[in-house]
Design an enzyme around this catalytic site. Structure first.
Site, short mmCIF file in Angstrom:
data_model
loop_
_atom_site.label_atom_id
_atom_site.label_comp_id
_atom_site.label_asym_id
_atom_site.label_seq_id
_atom_site.Cartn_x
_atom_site.Cartn_y
_atom_site.Cartn_z
N ASP A 131 -26.69 -26.19 4.26
CA ASP A 131 -27.58 -25.59 5.32
C ASP A 131 -27.54 -26.60 6.40
O ASP A 131 -28.49 -27.16 6.70
CB ASP A 131 -29.16 -25.60 4.67
CG ASP A 131 -29.74 -26.90 4.37
OD1 ASP A 131 -28.96 -27.79 3.85
OD2 ASP A 131 -30.82 -26.93 4.45
N ASP A 152 -26.34 -32.72 6.45
CA ASP A 152 -25.12 -32.00 5.90
C ASP A 152 -23.97 -32.45 6.78
O ASP A 152 -22.83 -32.40 6.18
CB ASP A 152 -25.53 -30.55 5.85
CG ASP A 152 -26.83 -30.18 5.28
OD1 ASP A 152 -26.62 -29.73 4.13
OD2 ASP A 152 -27.72 -30.50 5.69
#
Length: 319
Positions: free
Chosen positions: A11, A16
């Site tokens: 996400d 990330d």
């Protein structure tokens, strides 16, 4: 030596992006596909953010697939207070690739297809809510058996939460999906929990050195991380502190384990599940220390880390 084959489901917020850049820089890794899910920001932003990361890393040949924009029950939980409204620190790039570069195939179909094509060879690293991963199992119950390993950043082992009293963000964003994955995946499963990540907090001095390497990648990371840095340091200077001292790169710890198994030096192994009903504990990961669940497939829960190895992987990511 054959490269490790990875699928990455994320996400794409700042953490990330950090983890993805680590994998992109690892010479022993080949990423076969990146699947996007809701979480840190809305799904359209997640897709755009992945494309931005691939552009700065000059790896735009890797296919990116759009996945689910809501939890299995249709809800949304975001983290714009931490990652910015766009998920990458509200530091836009006018020349960033557009959504026309996203593959037409749905992320869940792509997960199933690639796992079938590389049965027993590909590992999945999931650093966001587990919606896509759970749906892949619901569409094809043989999907978990095709994976070599599953690496998860999510959940907790001591009921310590970061969005509710007792639940970590990724599990809280889709508790039903986390429940499905933890109860139906028979492949070896490795979990970097919230508490594990807290204990590996890095000195802010390292962060400063890391983002000031002077490369294009480092400049990009410095730009997108500024929002999170201000938030984290502000929390640590207030009574609301819950992140603890230091710089946190949670998703990178799950990715580091997938890249180099020696990055984790100690695990505990138990059956795990997720609480779905509790008024205070919904989304909390259950660690079955009494073996009352009688699970054959017990998860490897990370407890100790070779922090110098992780630092090396992080530094290499921005060179």
């Amino acid at each position: 030596m054959a490269k490790k084959l990875l699928l990455v489901d994320l996400d794409c917020g700042v953490d990330d992006a950090q983890a993805l850049m680590m994998a992109l820089a690892a010479p022993n890794v080949q990423i076969l596909g990146i699947t996007c899910t809701h979480g840190n920001t809305k799904i359209e932003n997640v897709c755009k953010n992945v494309l931005r990361v691939l552009k700065v890393c000059q790896r735009t040949e890797i296919p990116v697939f759009r996945g689910e924009g809501n939890s299995l029950l249709g809800s949304q939980l975001n983290a714009d207070h931490y990652h910015g409204e766009d998920g990458l620190g509200d530091a836009p790039d006018p020349s960033a690739p557009g959504l026309e570069h996203i593959q037409a195939e749905h992320a869940v179909n792509a997960l199933i297809r690639i796992a079938n094509e590389q049965a027993g060879q590909v590992s999945l690293v999931a650093t966001g809510p587990l919606t896509n991963v759970a749906l892949a199992f619901k569409m094809d119950p043989t999907f978990p058996s095709k994976l070599r390993h599953l690496y998860i950043m999510g959940g907790n082992m001591e009921s310590r939460g970061n969005v509710t009293m007792c639940s970590e963000f990724n599990f809280a964003a889709d508790p039903e999906a986390a429940y499905i994955v933890l109860n139906h995946f028979a492949c070896p499963t490795y979990i970097a929990t919230w508490e594990y990540c807290l204990r590996q907090a890095l000195p802010w001095g390292f962060f400063t050195e890391w983002v000031n390497q002077g490369t294009e990648k480092a400049c990009f990371m410095k730009k997108i991380s500024a929002y999170t840095e201000r938030f984290s340091k502000g929390k640590q200077g207030s009574k609301e502190m819950y992140f603890g001292p230091g710089f946190l790169c949670c998703d990178s710890f799950a990715m580091a384990a997938a890249i180099d198994e020696c990055a984790v030096t100690e695990y505990i192994r138990y059956g795990v599940s997720v609480e779905l009903q509790g008024s205070v504990t919904r989304g909390m990961m259950i660690v079955d220390t009494l073996n009352q669940l009688k699970k054959e497939n017990q998860a490897f829960i990370m407890t100790k880390c070779d922090i110098e190895k992780v630092k090396q992987l992080m530094m290499s990511a921005l060179k």
